[in-house]
Enzyme design. Structure first.
Site, PDB file in Angstrom:
ATOM      1  N   TYR A 137       0.855  -1.191   0.000  1.00 24.85           N
ATOM      2  CA  TYR A 137       0.000   0.000   0.000  1.00 24.85           C
ATOM      3  C   TYR A 137       0.887   1.236   0.000  1.00 24.85           C
ATOM      4  O   TYR A 137       1.550   1.545   0.982  1.00 24.85           O
ATOM      5  CB  TYR A 137      -0.923  -0.052   1.213  1.00 24.85           C
ATOM      6  N   LYS A 165      -1.547  -1.412  -4.021  1.00 20.99           N
ATOM      7  CA  LYS A 165      -2.523  -0.330  -4.078  1.00 20.99           C
ATOM      8  C   LYS A 165      -1.756   0.974  -4.117  1.00 20.99           C
ATOM      9  O   LYS A 165      -0.964   1.263  -3.214  1.00 20.99           O
ATOM     10  CB  LYS A 165      -3.442  -0.369  -2.861  1.00 20.99           C
ATOM     11  N   ILE A 210      -9.360   0.178  -4.885  1.00 23.53           N
ATOM     12  CA  ILE A 210      -9.805   0.155  -3.492  1.00 23.53           C
ATOM     13  C   ILE A 210     -10.374   1.538  -3.242  1.00 23.53           C
ATOM     14  O   ILE A 210      -9.633   2.520  -3.158  1.00 23.53           O
ATOM     15  CB  ILE A 210      -8.661  -0.223  -2.541  1.00 23.53           C
TER      16      ILE A 210
END
Length: 301
Positions: A137, A165, A210
């Site tokens: 992330y 992400k 997301i």
């Protein structure tokens, strides 16, 4: 059921709070049902929009357990397990694996500046310690640390690091992530953490997003991926662009606070964000309400 590849629209579910700022576990199931009923492809426990940065280990364990029970295998469950320290990230990741999370999402350490070698070592250590697929992330505006495309390419060679992400908001970085990871693993999943870039990420070879705004408009967000998979690209682009008025509200405060207040104004009992990140002035609340009303007229839901 085993989920091997993170894809589609995954919602970082807001964490319901009661009037005292305590986690309200009893409210979680209704939000999970709302998300799945509107077609989202995954539920993310205590991500940024789920206020993972302000929850204790025990609270995370409680929230994740409730989400896994409510989801009951219908879609994959993601857990945000990163931390400033490798030790804490490992402990939280092992907890998520034990409870049955399908994926862990590991944010970069924050506050202290980390070198690329330190970031690589951090992710490699967490991946080795937790037997569950890991998503890197990257959100440098919040943590101050940036995973370079080259470092992500190295990480993609580790078996259970399966995706990333990117919430940098920089589409060029997403393209670089896709290019560099494809060299190590053609099946590596790159997801947009910026709702504005979901459809463009898909068109570039990414696998979805997301999406914090899915807490507000789950059916609208889910349709972006559905339309893309059906080859209805123009419609997918138009739906993605339809979120621009709501996203413009983020100038009024912390985006997490804006999203949670919007969910609350839609009539869902999720409470406020935990203090101190729970204050919006009257003008901001009025602007959110007005935007929701206009978006409702345009069919966003």
């Amino acid at each position: 059921m085993s989920f091997k590849r993170p894809e589609g629209i995954i919602v970082p579910l807001v964490t319901p709070m009661d009037g005292e700022g305590n986690v309200a576990v009893s409210m979680i199931e209704s939000q999970v049902e709302r998300m799945i009923g509107n077609g989202v492809d995954g539920i993310f426990a205590f991500g940024t929009n789920g206020e993972g940065y302000i929850l204790s280990y025990k609270e995370k364990e409680m929230v994740l357990s409730a989400i896994i029970d409510a989801v009951d295998g219908r879609v994959p469950v993601f857990a945000g397990t990163g931390s400033i320290s490798t030790q804490e990230a490992v402990a939280t990741s092992r907890m998520a694996a034990r409870l049955g999370a399908d994926f862990i999402s590991v944010i970069t350490p924050g506050f202290a500046k980390a070198s690329q070698n330190e970031l690589y070592t951090y992710y490699a250590a967490v991946a080795a310690a937790a037997d569950v697929p890991l998503i890197v992330y990257n959100i440098p505006a919040r943590t101050g640390n940036f995973v370079s495309p080259e470092t992500l390419g190295r990480l993609a060679s580790i078996d259970n690091i399966v995706g990333a992400k990117d919430s940098s908001g920089d589409f060029t970085n997403i393209l670089s992530y896709i290019r560099e990871t494809a060299k190590a693993d053609p099946g590596f999943a790159v997801l947009s953490g910026n709702d504005r870039l979901i459809v463009w990420t898909l068109l570039a070879g990414g696998t979805g997003g997301i999406a914090g705004c899915a807490n507000v408009y789950p059916r609208t967000l889910a349709s972006i991926y559905d339309l893309f998979k059906e080859g209805r690209i123009g419609e997918a682009i138009a739906v993605n662009e339809s979120l621009s008025d709501f996203r413009a509200l983020f100038r009024l405060g912390n985006p997490n606070t804006i999203v949670k207040k919007a969910v609350q104004l839609l009539g869902y009992d999720v409470g406020e964000c935990r203090a101190p990140f729970n204050l919006l002035d009257e003008n901001a609340v009025s602007a959110i309400a007005a935007c929701l009303a206009e978006d409702g007229k345009r069919g966003l839901s």
